[in-house]
Design an enzyme around this catalytic site. Structure first.
Site, mmCIF file in Angstrom:
data_model
loop_
_atom_site.group_PDB
_atom_site.id
_atom_site.type_symbol
_atom_site.label_atom_id
_atom_site.label_comp_id
_atom_site.label_asym_id
_atom_site.label_seq_id
_atom_site.Cartn_x
_atom_site.Cartn_y
_atom_site.Cartn_z
ATOM 1 N N ARG A 277 -25.889 -1.725 6.118
ATOM 2 C CA ARG A 277 -25.533 -3.121 5.881
ATOM 3 C C ARG A 277 -25.933 -4.019 7.051
ATOM 4 O O ARG A 277 -25.975 -5.239 6.902
ATOM 5 C CB ARG A 277 -24.035 -3.225 5.648
ATOM 6 C CG ARG A 277 -23.536 -2.376 4.488
ATOM 7 C CD ARG A 277 -22.022 -2.217 4.526
ATOM 8 N NE ARG A 277 -21.348 -3.460 4.230
ATOM 9 C CZ ARG A 277 -20.888 -3.808 3.032
ATOM 10 N NH1 ARG A 277 -21.046 -2.981 2.005
ATOM 11 N NH2 ARG A 277 -20.287 -4.948 2.845
ATOM 12 N N LYS B 10 0.847 -1.187 0.000
ATOM 13 C CA LYS B 10 0.000 0.000 0.000
ATOM 14 C C LYS B 10 0.887 1.242 0.000
ATOM 15 O O LYS B 10 1.844 1.342 0.764
ATOM 16 C CB LYS B 10 -0.905 -0.014 1.238
ATOM 17 C CG LYS B 10 -2.056 0.968 1.192
ATOM 18 C CD LYS B 10 -3.007 0.724 2.360
ATOM 19 C CE LYS B 10 -4.234 1.615 2.260
ATOM 20 N NZ LYS B 10 -5.199 1.323 3.358
ATOM 21 N N GLU C 164 -19.853 -5.364 9.257
ATOM 22 C CA GLU C 164 -20.785 -4.639 10.123
ATOM 23 C C GLU C 164 -21.910 -5.532 10.642
ATOM 24 O O GLU C 164 -22.383 -5.361 11.769
ATOM 25 C CB GLU C 164 -21.383 -3.451 9.367
ATOM 26 C CG GLU C 164 -20.401 -2.336 9.070
ATOM 27 C CD GLU C 164 -19.563 -2.569 7.830
ATOM 28 O OE1 GLU C 164 -18.674 -1.744 7.550
ATOM 29 O OE2 GLU C 164 -19.800 -3.591 7.130
#
Length: 637
Positions: free
Chosen positions: A395, A282, A367
């Site tokens: 969600r 990253k 979630e």
């Protein structure tokens, strides 16, 4: 002309000689840093997938062969390679490119994907659809390793693996991080693959021994076969995927274009579902982002591209205020625990985690699991605080309704970035929470207006023991504290008028706009009382009493009008046969284009000028309806 700007689409990229690709990758990185430094955006994820995306577009023929990014914040390079490099001048700004894939921008963007763990389901559906139509074209899903912590990804994998002849290529872009270091069993398995490069060498030695085994005896042959199996289990947990029926390829160096192209071409030729495990870094190629350990460069504001320095924050923001108060509460109450869904730093839970690591649980991008697990924590006698962005609450609605609320568990949900967030576009505006929460029995919802009321509401929420509580607050800097001139139960009176003419109900972050609008209305002779309910669900009885004593009620809220405060107050007044007109100013139930928060609020008529104008218009209509003609005898008035 630069290589990058000479590309009008993937066909030009495929025509480039291989020896020009490193120079192209360098140009792309420079363009990424320069553009994001000017506008803000997701930098780290895109720097990490430059070579990977180049290889994808050289092997697959987008848009005919769909390439779907999960999540869409790693799609900047894809946009550059599909003819949109000029649009990066106004990235995430009104009239410029979206920060996520956008079907309205390009035929190369099949889905507007910005919520994690969904790309595999899209890919499964596309592949099935093509097969029904007699078309065997490949479908590619680029999945960050963090997205594999979401349960929906595994539901999709289960279905993708069931069809051996549907060419779904799953590219796992594995950098060990989502927002922050990826956690959980899947992450551990991927890390084992990354960190055991000696597997192939060890396996070669075992193979050589097995070839000699007939000479030295069957028992040794069996022993070496067992060693081979053990090596595979220990050093190569790709069996996790292969047991599902998915061909596994990798790990592959995601920053080596030639290697990536070779792996992708083999995956394409396989003709069935394949996982290509690409290992990337990253922030690759930009030192400040590459060495980032707290993911400050995952998504960034404006910064100096040469030094990597950004302007210091001018004042604390809402997240800071929540974070500091939760740490204080944690010191006072050992039963308070924190839960996050792969967003420890963005939601402000990192300081709590540093102080109380054994009381902090990062569940990954999950979630749904977060809410049901929180219900379990509540059943065990703890009080969990689940901190997520408001847009991601959608969600986990079923889990909140059936697992938390039905069981009356003391779970506090803190919704960061509630209301209009603006630049991240339709998928990230946290505007749906109150609409969906309004149907949850026993739920109490607070919308603090400033730092003082946020801290107070958090403590009040954690004191609740018989059901879920929710706090919602917006993105951005904290406003100055607005003291109440009077408190009636949970309702704060912020501005008192001389006559009970108009009651202006200001919800949370809309308080400053409402106070300014009330002043404008007063300049035109309209008396306005401004109140902040603080706890807006269920509707406080004190608010109903105040509304009943005024000629007109106007509610202003930074959420969808359906299921908001205005709708709930209207229903309560009607249920009590109180004939008081209520007018609601809020967000329309529609997907809003990206732009600054101010631009979006202006688009939907939520500025102080708009609010003052509507108050004047409605007050005039009410006055006209209730005015008594002067020629009517007093006895009949």
């Amino acid at each position: 002309m630069s290589l990058l700007r000479s590309l009008t689409g993937p066909e030009d990229l495929r025509a480039l000689p291989a020896d020009q690709l490193p120079a192209l990758a360098a140009e792309i990185r420079d363009a990424l840093v320069t553009s994001v430094a000017r506008t803000g955006g997701h930098l780290g994820p895109n720097l990490g997938c430059v070579e990977l995306t180049i290889a994808l577009h050289r092997v697959f023929e987008s848009p005919r062969e769909p390439i779907i990014f999960d999540t869409g914040h790693q799609a900047y390079v894809h946009k550059m390679l599909t003819g949109r490099v000029e649009g990066f001048e106004r990235l995430r700004q009104r009239g410029g490119l979206s920060g996520y894939p956008s079907r309205s921008e390009s035929e190369h963007d099949w889905v507007e994907n910005s919520h994690a763990s969904t790309a595999l389901s899209y890919a499964d559906g596309l592949a099935k659809g093509f097969a029904v139509r007699g078309d065997s074209r490949p479908v590619v899903a680029v999945v960050g390793d963090g997205a594999l912590t979401g349960g929906m990804a595994w539901e999709a994998l289960n279905n993708i693996a069931a069809a051996k002849d549907r060419p779904v290529i799953i590219v796992v872009n594995d950098n060990g991080r989502s927002y922050s270091p990826t956690i959980g069993g899947v992450a551990d398995a991927l890390a084992t693959l990354r960190l055991r490069p000696g597997y192939e060498h060890a396996l070669l030695q075992v193979r050589q021994a097995l070839h000699r085994a007939p000479v030295i005896g069957t028992a040794l042959y069996e022993a070496l076969h067992a060693i081979k199996k053990g090596l595979k289990d220990v050093l190569s947990p790709q069996g996790m995927f292969e047991d599902l029926g998915l061909k596994y390829m990798g790990p592959v160096d995601g920053h080596d274009i030639e290697t990536m192209e070779s792996a992708l071409r083999r995956a394409r030729a396989f003709g069935g579902p394949v996982i290509v495990h690409a290992v990337t870094t990253k922030g690759f190629g930009y030192p400040p982002a590459e060495t980032d350990q707290i993911d400050a460069w995952h998504a960034t504001g404006v910064f100096d591209p040469d030094s990597g320095l950004s302007s210091p924050a001018s004042s604390p923001d809402w997240t800071d205020a929540f974070s500091e108060e939760l740490v204080r509460i944690g010191a006072e109450r050992s039963d308070v625990v924190a839960v996050t869904a792969a967003m420890l730093h963005p939601t402000g839970l990192a300081p709590f985690a540093e102080r109380y690591p054994e009381r902090t649980f990062d569940v990954g991008i999950a979630e749904q699991h977060a809410l049901t697990s929180a219900a379990g924590l509540g059943m065990a006698g703890l009080h969990p605080v689940v901190a997520i962005y408001a847009t991601f609450l959608n969600r986990a609605f079923d889990q909140l309704l059936m697992d938390v609320a039905l069981h009356r568990q003391p779970v506090t949900i803190v919704l960061d970035r509630a209301g209009v967030t603006g630049t991240d576009g339709a998928s990230h505006n946290g505007m749906w929470d109150m609409s969906i929460l309004s149907v949850v029995p026993g739920l109490r919802l607070a919308a603090p207006r400033d730092g003082a009321t946020l801290r107070q509401a958090l403590r009040e929420a954690i004191d609740v023991t018989d059901g879920p509580t929710v706090l919602r607050f917006p993105k951005g800097s904290l406003p100055a504290d607005v003291p109440a001139v009077e408190r009636r139960g949970v309702v704060d009176v912020l501005r008192r008028s001389q006559r009970p003419e108009v009651l202006l109900v200001a919800v949370g972050s809309m308080v400053p706009i409402c106070l300014a609008a009330a002043e404008r209305a007063a300049d035109h002779g309209i008396e306005v009382t401004v109140v902040d309910p603080r706890w807006v669900q269920p509707v406080p009885g004190e608010l109903i009493d105040l509304a009943a004593g005024h000629r007109l009620v106007v509610t202003v809220e930074d959420c969808g009008r359906s299921g908001g405060v205005g709708a709930a107050l209207t229903r309560e007044l009607q249920d009590r046969d109180l004939d008081v007109p209520v007018r609601t100013l809020g967000l329309p139930q529609q997907f809003l284009d990206h732009g600054s928060r101010g631009q979006v609020l202006a688009d939907v008529g939520l500025t102080e000028q708009d609010v003052a104008r509507r108050i004047a218009e409605w007050a005039a209509v009410i006055a006209e309806r209730t005015e008594v003609p002067q020629d009517v005898p007093v006895s009949e008035r």
